[in-house]
Design a protein around this motif. Structure first.
Motif, short mmCIF file in Angstrom:
data_model
loop_
_atom_site.label_atom_id
_atom_site.label_comp_id
_atom_site.label_asym_id
_atom_site.label_seq_id
_atom_site.Cartn_x
_atom_site.Cartn_y
_atom_site.Cartn_z
N CYS A 117 25.77 -1.50 0.57
CA CYS A 117 24.56 -1.82 -0.20
C CYS A 117 24.85 -2.88 -1.25
N ILE A 118 26.01 -2.80 -1.89
CA ILE A 118 26.37 -3.77 -2.92
C ILE A 118 26.67 -5.13 -2.31
N LEU A 119 27.38 -5.13 -1.18
CA LEU A 119 27.74 -6.38 -0.55
C LEU A 119 26.52 -7.15 -0.05
N ALA A 120 25.43 -6.45 0.28
CA ALA A 120 24.22 -7.13 0.75
C ALA A 120 23.64 -8.05 -0.31
N ARG A 121 23.73 -7.67 -1.57
CA ARG A 121 23.23 -8.48 -2.71
C ARG A 121 21.73 -8.74 -2.58
N ASP A 122 21.01 -7.72 -2.12
CA ASP A 122 19.56 -7.81 -1.98
C ASP A 122 18.92 -7.33 -3.28
N PRO A 123 18.14 -8.17 -3.98
CA PRO A 123 17.51 -7.72 -5.24
C PRO A 123 16.60 -6.52 -5.07
N TYR A 124 16.09 -6.30 -3.86
CA TYR A 124 15.20 -5.16 -3.62
C TYR A 124 15.96 -3.86 -3.34
N CYS A 125 17.29 -3.91 -3.19
CA CYS A 125 18.06 -2.73 -2.78
C CYS A 125 19.10 -2.38 -3.85
N GLY A 126 19.27 -1.08 -4.06
CA GLY A 126 20.28 -0.57 -4.98
C GLY A 126 20.78 0.78 -4.53
N TRP A 127 22.01 1.11 -4.89
CA TRP A 127 22.61 2.38 -4.48
C TRP A 127 22.27 3.48 -5.48
N ASP A 128 21.73 4.58 -4.95
CA ASP A 128 21.34 5.72 -5.78
C ASP A 128 22.47 6.75 -5.73
N PRO A 129 23.22 6.96 -6.82
CA PRO A 129 24.34 7.90 -6.79
C PRO A 129 23.90 9.34 -6.55
N SER A 130 22.68 9.69 -6.95
CA SER A 130 22.24 11.09 -6.81
C SER A 130 21.93 11.45 -5.37
N THR A 131 21.39 10.53 -4.61
CA THR A 131 21.03 10.81 -3.21
C THR A 131 22.03 10.21 -2.23
N HIS A 132 22.99 9.43 -2.74
CA HIS A 132 23.99 8.76 -1.89
C HIS A 132 23.30 7.96 -0.79
N CYS A 135 21.05 3.98 -0.11
CA CYS A 135 20.60 2.68 -0.59
C CYS A 135 19.08 2.70 -0.62
N MET A 136 18.50 2.52 -1.79
CA MET A 136 17.07 2.73 -2.00
C MET A 136 16.38 1.43 -2.38
N GLU A 137 15.05 1.43 -2.16
CA GLU A 137 14.22 0.31 -2.59
C GLU A 137 14.02 0.39 -4.11
N THR A 138 14.18 -0.74 -4.78
CA THR A 138 13.99 -0.75 -6.23
C THR A 138 12.53 -0.54 -6.61
N THR A 139 11.61 -0.71 -5.65
CA THR A 139 10.19 -0.55 -5.96
C THR A 139 9.74 0.91 -5.95
N ILE A 140 10.53 1.80 -5.35
CA ILE A 140 10.08 3.19 -5.25
C ILE A 140 11.07 4.17 -5.87
N ALA A 141 12.29 3.75 -6.12
CA ALA A 141 13.30 4.67 -6.64
C ALA A 141 13.35 4.61 -8.16
N ASN A 142 14.19 5.50 -8.74
CA ASN A 142 14.44 5.49 -10.16
C ASN A 142 15.27 4.26 -10.49
N ARG A 143 14.62 3.23 -10.98
CA ARG A 143 15.25 1.92 -11.11
C ARG A 143 16.47 1.95 -12.03
N THR A 144 16.43 2.74 -13.09
CA THR A 144 17.52 2.70 -14.08
C THR A 144 18.81 3.28 -13.53
N ALA A 145 18.73 4.12 -12.51
CA ALA A 145 19.94 4.75 -12.00
C ALA A 145 20.56 3.99 -10.84
N LEU A 146 19.92 2.97 -10.34
CA LEU A 146 20.43 2.25 -9.18
C LEU A 146 21.58 1.33 -9.56
N ILE A 147 22.50 1.17 -8.62
CA ILE A 147 23.67 0.32 -8.81
C ILE A 147 23.46 -0.97 -8.02
N GLN A 148 23.63 -2.10 -8.68
CA GLN A 148 23.50 -3.41 -8.05
C GLN A 148 24.55 -4.35 -8.63
#
Length: 872
Positions: free
Chosen positions: A551-566, A568-581
């Protein structure tokens, strides 16, 4: 080829480039590779639309009503922006236009019962075809009745709160219409479109509706000169044609309104910017009337929205028209293909992205380049020195004289109004004369940082669009979608040092050019228009990335890794502050996040010594390098000790015991290493099975002395057989002499009616009961006595022989004993065997006995596939 030609082409920059920052940069740094490749068969989440039309090239997205309006050849469609393939377009309207009878609506010649089955609401389909009469006239003018003589919808925009405005080529007689947006129906009256729409569907065109006025740029008629016009406005304007053309065979690409006066004290300074290509006039000799140069260059031009034209000079002409050269990488070999703008509502942050095709004059090299241009840099160029045509040198050169006031090409602002210039019609004649003769700026517009953001070889970009994406960490990145000439979409993020292509997606099964791209942030969709239909593609597919590092290597601004759900989530629907990018570097953030996925299972492989074995390993990323480790430490390189490292895996040739061990396949990308596959290889000793042996001669495997004894015994037996055969021959000759005559083997032919016969004489003479008739005697059969007559069955039929006295008995192999005709065997012809003795068959003789023995011997053998008569 690239390695030899590219440095040569780069050298042109120092010798022939126009003034400006150096654009040289090693091509290897610019040839970006998409990280992932998604073929058509692996598409997911896409929706398709194809109606009863072709060439779906005009798209209008209305976010408020969630509609996508599509203009095609002979039709307009209103689709759901949420799902363009929801089936609503299948409600076909029963009305069509008959232009031959006053442009009225008439029922289509369908079953009238169909009208009763229609729903109460209006259909999202409008048929807008050119009549057969118009198509016939178009064809008579020499146009193509398979592609050109139709009504291609080229313009479709919102006109006001209740109506849309559309224009079509209408078989080279353009028409425009105001469409009821709610009912989605055509009016009964139409407007002449020659001043608003191109006559040719292949001509470049761009248009905008601004405050009720129609701003278009194209070639409007067959013999007209391309220009920029404003219509449906109290003050219609166009570009100047004399004493020189402001535009030279221009092909327009894009236009955009930039509200530079928004929240500004300088007054009405809004401008419309146009991007196009045209024939160069400033390079080499030329004339006012027409440039002789065939070299085409990219341009950016601008006009003021508040321009009203001049009072006496430049009447109904633009007084604010200026244009400048636009360069990207190699000015001599680049062609502008597409442009998009971002943040046009805020002039301080407005910037443009342009796609160029780089092609040498020999067409041996082709690539595409993407360059960025900031509005502030464009404004600086238009505020700089002008070019002028120098009569003495018959060439264009930099203008070094005094520039009149107010500055030519400026918009009327509050500052000019305070000086008494309330509109462009109040400008002095000196200023208007200067504008008329100096439309071109001296300096070119160069890309940001003086170099392209991206260079992609062997690709031709045809269209591009973009949107800013704000990440959870705060920074905003521009996300671009680039359409190619063969139906692919490249998704790229703009970084500080260049562009990173996240993925390339094949959106059309059959190669075709991408004609239009529209982004809907609300629907999180990209709409793609092409010849065969419209495709709706999600802006991101984060579920494709299965691990944190992926997920990190993709470098997609719309995607981030959610540590709680393990996941790769959409930044438009997930908890944005917890995502890793990590968009900038693409390799940090996963150090403290343990990968919950189990490692890949170890697969066992067992091969014989000397065999070859392939250990597959699929690299999901095109940017990753395959790394193979033996027993966790020893790195394997291509060509070393029988190892071949390829894109499909590791090939081990001529395996030896030292090749046994544990093999791990890793993807090494951007400093990170990920295990993809694991193998346990065992090389067993070669124990080949005994090969089948052919029957050997007696004594072949014996000792040499025993073999000699066998050879002596065989020689003695051979000698005895020879003596016995000679004795038998001597006895036979004596017996023949005692009988008073001698016979020889003779083979001859005797004529018969309808065929030929073969005579076979025996050596020993008669059968039992046969009487001698002399050498020259003839029997009743007309043949020599004691002869056996063989008549081929393929000849003319012979006289049938007398019936045998007794029915013949069957032999053990199924053949009749001594028949007059043998049965057909394996497709051969019947053969007549007759021993002639006064025409009556005799009993069994030596020949008959021999034949019987042969047949008895063959009863357990298979007959020959194609037995011929000579073998009998």
């Amino acid at each position: 080829m690239w390695g030899r030609l590219w440095p040569l082409l780069m050298s042109f920059l120092t010798a022939t480039a126009v003034p400006g920052p150096s654009l040289r940069r090693p091509s290897r740094e610019l040839d970006a590779t998409p990280r992932m490749t998604i073929p058509y068969e692996e598409l997911s989440g896409t929706r398709h639309f194809k109606g009863p039309a072709q060439n779906y090239s005009t798209l209008l997205l209305e976010e408020a009503s969630a509609r996508l309006l599509v203009g095609a050849r002979g039709a307009l469609f209103s689709l759901s922006a949420h799902d363009i393939g929801d089936g609503a377009h299948k409600e076909v309207s029963p009305w069509h236009l008959d232009h031959s009878e006053g442009l009225q609506l008439h029922p289509a010649p369908w079953d009238l019962n169909f009208l009763e089955m229609l729903p109460a609401f209006q259909s999202p389909l409008i048929h807008w075809e050119a009549s057969p009469e118009m198509q016939s006239k178009c064809h008579q003018k020499g146009k193509n009745n398979q592609t050109e003589c139709f009504n291609h919808v080229r313009f479709l925009q919102r006109f006001n709160a209740t109506h849309l405005y559309a224009c079509g080529t209408h078989a080279f007689q353009p028409l425009c219409a105001a469409i009821d947006a709610e009912a989605f129906t055509l009016p009964t009256n139409f407007e002449e479109g020659k001043e608003k729409c191109p006559y040719d569907p292949a001509r470049g065109f761009t248009g905008l509706i601004i405050d009720g006025g129609l701003y278009t740029a194209t070639r409007y008629e067959f013999r007209s000169i391309p220009d920029i016009r404003r219509s449906r406005h109290p003050h219609s304007l166009r570009t100047e044609e004399a004493p020189m053309h402001w535009l030279n065979d221009a092909e327009f690409i894009f236009s955009i309104l930039v509200r530079e006066s928004k929240a500004s004290a300088v007054g009405d300074d809004d401008k419309i910017y146009y991007f196009f290509t045209e024939r160069a006039t400033e390079e080499g000799s030329g004339s006012f009337a027409q440039s002789r140069s065939s070299h085409r260059v990219a341009r950016v031009a601008r006009v003021c929205k508040g321009d009203l034209g001049g009072r006496k000079i430049l009447q109904k002409k633009w007084t604010s028209f200026l244009k400048a050269r636009l360069i990207c990488h190699i000015p001599q070999y680049e062609t502008l293909r597409g442009v998009c703008s971002l943040d046009a509502d805020t002039s301080a942050r407005t910037h443009f992205y342009a796609a160029f095709t780089l092609t040498t004059q020999w067409k041996t090299l082709e690539a595409s380049a993407i360059c960025r241009y900031d509005l502030t840099e464009v404004q600086t160029i238009f505020a700089g020195p002008y070019m002028e045509y120098q009569d003495g040198a018959r060439r264009w050169g930099r203008y070094e004289g005094r520039v009149p006031e107010p500055r030519p090409g400026s918009c009327i602002t509050d500052l000019l109004r305070s000086q008494g210039y309330n509109s462009s019609q109040d400008l002095p004649s000196l200023v208007l004369d200067f504008v008329k003769l100096h439309p071109l700026m001296a300096r070119p517009v160069v890309p940001t940082r003086g170099r392209p953001l991206l260079l992609k070889r062997s690709v031709r970009y045809t269209h591009l669009t973009g949107t800013p994406v704000t990440t959870p960490a705060g920074p905003t990145y521009d996300l671009l979608f680039l359409g190619t000439a063969d139906g692919w979409i490249h998704k790229a993020v703009v970084l500080g040092s260049g562009m990173h292509i996240i993925e390339e997606t094949q959106v059309f099964k059959e190669p075709q050019s991408v004609e239009n791209l529209v982004i809907s942030p609300m629907q999180h969709s990209l709409y793609i228009g092409a010849s065969s239909g419209v495709i709706q593609l999600p802006l991101s597919s984060c579920s494709r990335y299965r691990s944190c590092y992926d997920c990190i290597l993709a470098r997609d601004p719309y995607c981030g890794w959610d540590p709680s759900t393990h996941a790769c989530m959409e930044t438009t629907i997930a908890n944005r502050t917890a995502l890793i990018q990590d968009i900038e570097r693409g390799n940090r953030g996963c150090e403290s996040n343990r990968d919950t996925r189990p490692p890949p299972p170890t697969k066992t492989r067992s091969v014989l010594r000397g065999d070859d074995v392939l250990l597959p390993c699929d690299q999901p990323s095109n940017l990753a390098r395959a790394l193979w480790l033996l027993n966790g430490s020893m790195g394997l390189s291509d060509g070393q000790n029988g190892y071949r490292v390829g894109v499909d895996g590791l090939l081990v040739t001529d395996t030896q015991p030292e090749h046994s061990g544990n093999y791990g396949c890793y993807a090494e990308e951007n400093g990170l290493r990920t295990l993809l596959a694991s193998y346990s290889l065992t090389v067993r000793p070669a124990t080949p099975a005994p090969a089948p042996q052919a029957p050997a001669m007696p004594g072949a495997q014996l000792a040499p002395d025993v073999r000699l004894l066998y050879l002596l015994a065989i020689a003695v037996l051979g000698g005895l057989c020879l003596i016995l055969a000679s004795s038998l021959l001597y006895v036979a000759c004596l017996r023949g002499g005692r009988r008073g005559h001698r016979r020889k083997y003779s083979l001859g032919r005797a004529s018969r009616a309808g065929g030929s016969a073969v005579q076979l004489q025996t050596v020993s003479g008669q059968c039992p009961g046969e009487e001698d008739e002399g050498d020259d005697g003839e029997g009743a059969g007309g043949l020599e006595g004691g002869c056996l007559q063989i008549i081929p069955g393929e000849g003319a039929p012979a006289p049938p022989p007398p019936p045998p006295p007794l029915p013949p008995a069957e032999l053990t192999n199924g053949l009749v004993a001594l028949p007059s005709r043998l049965r057909r065997m394996n497709g051969n012809s019947y053969v007549l065997l007759r021993q002639s003795n006064n025409g009556v068959p005799a009993g069994p003789c030596s020949f008959a006995e021999e034949l019987s023995r042969i047949l008895e011997k063959r009863k357990h053998t298979q007959l020959v596939e194609h037995l011929d008569e000579s073998s009998v």
